[in-house]
Design a protein around this motif. Sequence first.
Motif, PDB file in Angstrom:
ATOM      1  N   ARG A   1      -9.451   5.535  -7.154  1.00  0.00           N
ATOM      2  CA  ARG A   1     -10.132   5.451  -5.856  1.00  0.00           C
ATOM      3  C   ARG A   1      -9.876   6.719  -5.043  1.00  0.00           C
ATOM      4  O   ARG A   1     -10.787   7.302  -4.468  1.00  0.00           O
ATOM      5  CB  ARG A   1      -9.632   4.223  -5.092  1.00  0.00           C
ATOM      6  CG  ARG A   1     -10.755   3.393  -4.555  1.00  0.00           C
ATOM      7  CD  ARG A   1     -10.380   2.144  -3.787  1.00  0.00           C
ATOM      8  NE  ARG A   1      -8.997   1.862  -3.570  1.00  0.00           N
ATOM      9  CZ  ARG A   1      -8.294   0.927  -4.216  1.00  0.00           C
ATOM     10  NH1 ARG A   1      -8.874   0.215  -5.158  1.00  0.00           N
ATOM     11  NH2 ARG A   1      -7.041   0.704  -3.924  1.00  0.00           N
TER      12      ARG A   1
ATOM     13  N   ASP B   1      -5.749   1.984 -10.597  1.00  0.00           N
ATOM     14  CA  ASP B   1      -6.873   1.622  -9.711  1.00  0.00           C
ATOM     15  C   ASP B   1      -6.859   2.476  -8.457  1.00  0.00           C
ATOM     16  O   ASP B   1      -7.868   3.044  -8.046  1.00  0.00           O
ATOM     17  CB  ASP B   1      -6.740   0.157  -9.266  1.00  0.00           C
ATOM     18  CG  ASP B   1      -7.510  -0.764 -10.183  1.00  0.00           C
ATOM     19  OD1 ASP B   1      -8.129  -0.258 -11.126  1.00  0.00           O
ATOM     20  OD2 ASP B   1      -7.455  -1.997  -9.946  1.00  0.00           O
ATOM     21  N   GLN B   2      -5.681   2.523  -7.813  1.00  0.00           N
ATOM     22  CA  GLN B   2      -5.560   3.301  -6.565  1.00  0.00           C
ATOM     23  C   GLN B   2      -5.791   4.786  -6.821  1.00  0.00           C
ATOM     24  O   GLN B   2      -6.434   5.475  -6.029  1.00  0.00           O
ATOM     25  CB  GLN B   2      -4.162   3.128  -5.966  1.00  0.00           C
ATOM     26  CG  GLN B   2      -3.873   1.721  -5.491  1.00  0.00           C
ATOM     27  CD  GLN B   2      -2.478   1.625  -4.865  1.00  0.00           C
ATOM     28  OE1 GLN B   2      -2.050   2.511  -4.145  1.00  0.00           O
ATOM     29  NE2 GLN B   2      -1.769   0.557  -5.158  1.00  0.00           N
TER      30      GLN B   2
ATOM     31  N   PRO C   1       0.820  -1.215   0.000  1.00  0.00           N
ATOM     32  CA  PRO C   1       0.000   0.000   0.000  1.00  0.00           C
ATOM     33  C   PRO C   1       0.855   1.267   0.000  1.00  0.00           C
ATOM     34  O   PRO C   1       1.886   1.328   0.662  1.00  0.00           O
ATOM     35  CB  PRO C   1      -0.793  -0.114   1.317  1.00  0.00           C
ATOM     36  CG  PRO C   1       0.021  -1.024   2.177  1.00  0.00           C
ATOM     37  CD  PRO C   1       0.767  -1.950   1.265  1.00  0.00           C
TER      38      PRO C   1
END
Length: 225
Positions: A116, A112-113, A63
Motif C-alpha cells: 500500500r 500488505d502495508q 499501525p
Amino acid sequence: MIVAIDGPSGAGKSSASKAVAAKLGFACLDTGAMYRSIAWQALHDGVALDDGEALGALARSKPIDFAPGEAGGPQRVLIGGIDVTRDIRTAEIDRSVSAVSAHPQVRAALVDQQRRIGRAGDYVVEGRDIGTAVFPDAEVKVFLTASNEERARRRVAQNEARGVGSTDFASVLADIELRDALDSSRAASPLKAASDAVVIDSSALSFDEVVSAICDLARNRKAGC
Ligand code: DC
C-alpha cells in the motif's frame, strides 16, 4: 517506480537506500524497521516469539507509521503512536526480530502495508524479500551484499555513531552470521536474490560507487534502456 534493495544485514542497504532516494527524488521505505517494531511490541506486551497467531494479530492491529526525523536525524518510526525509533535498534531486538519475521502471519500483515505504501508513489524499498515477494514486478532490483567481516565492521561503526547496540566486533559478527542463517533458511520468503536482481558486492566499493551504480540502474530503466 519501485527500486527494490534486498540483502543481508549490514550490507549498507539503509544508507544506500536513503542516498539513492534523495538523488532520485523518491521516498524511502525501511521494511526491516516494520519487523523490528512488531518485535518491540511483542516484547513490550509479553507476546511469545513463537506464537505466530498472536504476533500476526499484533501486526494487523498495531499501525506502523513513519515520520520525518528532527534536524537531519533518522526518519522516526512509530507503532501504535509510540515513537520506537531508538528502541528498535537494541541488541535485544536484533536477537528477537528473526523469530518474529519468520511467521507467515506477520509477513502477510506487513507485506500488505508495504504494498500500500510503496504503490502510492516512487519508492526505494529496502528489505529481504522486496524483489522476490513484495514487489516481484519492481522496475529495479538490487541485491546488495558484502563479506561477513566487512558487514560486522560497518554495523559496529553504525552502533557507535547511534550510541545504541553492541560495539563488540566478535559479538556483532556472531549475531550477523546467526541472523543470516535464520533469515536465509526460513520457509516464508527467505532472504535470497531475485533471479532478475543485479547483485552488487559492496565489500570493495566506496559508498558513492554503490549509490551511483544503483542510481544508474534506475535512470536507465526510466529512460527505457
Ligand atoms: O534490515 P534489518 O536488519 O533492520 O531487518 C531486521 C530483520 O527483519 C531481519 O533480521 C530480517 C527481517 N526482515 C525481513 O524478514 N523481511 C524484510 N523485508 C525486512 C526485514
